[in-house]
Design an enzyme around this catalytic site. Structure first.
Site, PDB file in Angstrom:
ATOM      1  N   LYS A 166      24.350  51.445 -27.650  1.00  0.00           N
ATOM      2  CA  LYS A 166      23.280  50.483 -27.391  1.00  0.00           C
ATOM      3  C   LYS A 166      23.778  49.087 -27.741  1.00  0.00           C
ATOM      4  O   LYS A 166      24.239  48.857 -28.869  1.00  0.00           O
ATOM      5  CB  LYS A 166      22.036  50.818 -28.213  1.00  0.00           C
ATOM      6  CG  LYS A 166      21.392  52.144 -27.828  1.00  0.00           C
ATOM      7  CD  LYS A 166      20.119  52.426 -28.604  1.00  0.00           C
ATOM      8  CE  LYS A 166      19.508  53.749 -28.196  1.00  0.00           C
ATOM      9  NZ  LYS A 166      18.259  54.063 -28.947  1.00  0.00           N
ATOM     10  N   GLU A 187      14.641  47.712 -28.940  1.00  0.00           N
ATOM     11  CA  GLU A 187      15.331  48.535 -29.923  1.00  0.00           C
ATOM     12  C   GLU A 187      16.484  47.715 -30.498  1.00  0.00           C
ATOM     13  O   GLU A 187      16.991  46.789 -29.865  1.00  0.00           O
ATOM     14  CB  GLU A 187      15.860  49.813 -29.277  1.00  0.00           C
ATOM     15  CG  GLU A 187      14.762  50.771 -28.857  1.00  0.00           C
ATOM     16  CD  GLU A 187      15.310  52.108 -28.388  1.00  0.00           C
ATOM     17  OE1 GLU A 187      16.460  52.444 -28.744  1.00  0.00           O
ATOM     18  OE2 GLU A 187      14.591  52.808 -27.661  1.00  0.00           O
ATOM     19  N   LEU A 272      25.938  64.555 -28.862  1.00  0.00           N
ATOM     20  CA  LEU A 272      26.145  65.999 -28.969  1.00  0.00           C
ATOM     21  C   LEU A 272      25.875  66.620 -27.606  1.00  0.00           C
ATOM     22  O   LEU A 272      24.721  66.865 -27.238  1.00  0.00           O
ATOM     23  CB  LEU A 272      25.212  66.593 -30.031  1.00  0.00           C
ATOM     24  CG  LEU A 272      25.318  65.978 -31.424  1.00  0.00           C
ATOM     25  CD1 LEU A 272      24.370  66.672 -32.389  1.00  0.00           C
ATOM     26  CD2 LEU A 272      26.741  66.046 -31.950  1.00  0.00           C
ATOM     27  N   ASP A 333       8.442  55.059 -34.447  1.00  0.00           N
ATOM     28  CA  ASP A 333       8.678  55.470 -33.066  1.00  0.00           C
ATOM     29  C   ASP A 333       9.319  56.857 -33.000  1.00  0.00           C
ATOM     30  O   ASP A 333      10.132  57.128 -32.125  1.00  0.00           O
ATOM     31  CB  ASP A 333       9.567  54.442 -32.364  1.00  0.00           C
ATOM     32  CG  ASP A 333       9.563  54.628 -30.846  1.00  0.00           C
ATOM     33  OD1 ASP A 333       8.498  54.938 -30.292  1.00  0.00           O
ATOM     34  OD2 ASP A 333      10.629  54.469 -30.228  1.00  0.00           O
ATOM     35  N   ASP A 353      17.369  59.071 -32.373  1.00  0.00           N
ATOM     36  CA  ASP A 353      16.842  57.842 -31.782  1.00  0.00           C
ATOM     37  C   ASP A 353      16.159  57.037 -32.886  1.00  0.00           C
ATOM     38  O   ASP A 353      15.020  57.319 -33.248  1.00  0.00           O
ATOM     39  CB  ASP A 353      15.854  58.189 -30.668  1.00  0.00           C
ATOM     40  CG  ASP A 353      15.412  56.960 -29.879  1.00  0.00           C
ATOM     41  OD1 ASP A 353      15.821  55.845 -30.256  1.00  0.00           O
ATOM     42  OD2 ASP A 353      14.664  57.111 -28.896  1.00  0.00           O
TER      43      ASP A 353
END
Length: 449
Positions: A166, A187, A272, A333, A353
């Protein structure tokens, strides 16, 4: 007449005294009724968390500390009614060629996953995987379906390590304002990295390895990008390289992703491959809906909801662990958590996440403490881990500061965000203190994990 007047005065004074005592009742004021722990029918926000503990270094009051240390000593004496069980090894379920001499560290890391142990703190293989994630060049960019609200890269490194990455969208000190919905702010790449460090410091090991790196959008990304991604790159303006990418929102030309001028910090997380399934948990289970605050049946409903998706006897305490972890990092979240597909629905939870954690240093998401506050049960090992971190000199914030020094991108957290970690840990321990009372064995549960 005079006697009636005196009685009325005394009655009025009694009412004032009772009301005064109610205003000063603390978290340990739990009513015991017919052998059950009954919580006051008061809103959790206005009752339990109406005051912030303000003390030097974010420490608990002395009486709370002494009580928790006593509980810690008692907890250690109660240890090992169930021996810790690592469970089935994942290596037996992976392709046979993964046991060949050419096996890479990231593959061996996956081989070492057990049903009840994601990875061990003292496993040198983890640090080797981290080192390679920081240093090996990107050899491939994989385009996947455009799902999710944020842009993500999918990379392959030189040794085949699969990476979910990200890019930085906001500066480190850019915190969302109080009136902005969590769904509307970006994010944070640094949150993904910091969550991994936090999970290792707390020894909860929920989060797969994540590192920070600088990536060159021209020489590393554009040169390797497939045509579909190259088309999203914008014309350079004053030497700044930008692109739009693909995602459900905030990936258009009004919200470009830009380098400085063409270098950008990015989080690299170990992906993964084909191992994770989602264990969906409704928001009500996590205590995020105000309507459930007054429900006496909350804990029963929690167990019933968990049983719909999992046969694991450990699941209820896993939910408490996850919520405490998310409270400390400030992440509201967590709409689902992961499980290892090969182990069915009875495995160690995986939190992959964490991009909306570490966002508001000034705000604590108290809803996340509700399962702990309402049900008053916590895993014995989790309680001991939290206390061990609390006892360390400098507390959680200094442990986090030291851990983050190993990152290539720094700083990743502001001073306010570091201090928020200690504040939140204190509040978690305050809730545990209120639950324990004199019932240590009924609150601190040794389930062998």
């Amino acid at each position: 007449m005079k006697r009636t007047f005196v009685v009325a005065i005394l009655y009025g004074l009694c009412i004032i005294l009772v009301m005064t005592l109610m205003q000063h009742v603390n978290i340990s004021g739990v009513i015991v009724q017919e052998g059950r722990r009954i919580l006051p029918a008061l809103d959790v926000h206005t009752y339990l968390f109406d005051q912030t503990i303000i003390a030097t270094g974010h420490r608990l009051p002395t009486d709370m500390e002494e009580s928790l240390y006593s509980a810690l000593n008692s907890s250690r004496r109660l240890r090992s009614t169930n021996p810790e069980d690592r469970g089935e090894a994942l290596v037996e379920l992976l392709p046979a060629n993964w046991s060949s001499p050419e096996i890479q560290p990231w593959q061996q890391f996956i081989n070492n996953i057990h049903r009840h142990v994601f990875y061990s703190e003292d496993d040198p293989l983890v640090d080797e995987v981290i080192h390679r994630m920081k240093s090996l060049r990107i050899t491939e960019i994989i385009v996947k379906s455009w799902t999710g609200t944020e842009f993500k890269f999918f990379f392959t490194l030189a040794d085949g390590t699969p990476i979910i990455a990200k890019p930085m969208r906001l500066m480190i000190n850019n915190e969302p304002p109080p009136n902005m919905s969590k769904d509307d702010f970006y994010e944070r790449f640094q949150s993904e990295v910091a969550a991994y460090h936090l999970s290792r410091i707390l020894k909860l090991h929920f989060v797969p390895p994540v590192v920070s790196r600088y990536v060159n959008l021209t020489s590393e990304i554009y040169q390797l990008a497939p045509d579909s991604l190259k088309k999203t790159f914008l014309n350079n303006t004053n030497g700044v390289r930008c692109f739009t990418g693909h995602c459900l929102k905030k990936c258009d030309k009004e919200h470009p992703i830009c380098g400085h001028p063409d270098v950008i910090p990015v989080s690299f997380g170990l992906l993964l491959p084909d191992l994770i399934s989602n264990a969906w948990i409704p928001n009500t289970v996590f205590g995020r809906t105000a309507a459930i605050f007054g429900k006496r049946t909350f804990c029963k409903e929690l167990r019933e909801e968990i049983n719909k998706i999992s046969s694991a006897s450990r699941s209820h305490l896993d939910i408490v662990d996850i919520n405490l972890f998310d409270f400390i990092q400030g992440n509201l979240d967590r709409h689902h958590y992961g499980q290892i597909i090969q182990f069915g629905n009875n495995s160690y939870p995986v939190l992959f996440d964490n991009g909306r954690g570490f966002a508001r240093s000034y705000q604590d998401e108290f809803d996340l403490l509700y399962p702990m506050y309402k049900c008053c049960k916590i895993r014995q090992s989790t309680f001991e881990k939290l206390m061990n971190v609390y006892q360390k000199e400098g507390g959680l914030r200094e442990a986090m500061r030291r851990s983050l020094k190993s990152e290539l991108v720094h700083p990743l957290l502001t001073e306010d965000q570091l201090f928020a970690l200690d504040r939140r840990l204190v509040k978690v321990l305050e809730v545990i203190y209120g639950c324990i009372g004199t019932n240590i064995e009924g609150v601190i549960i040794n389930d062998g994990y």
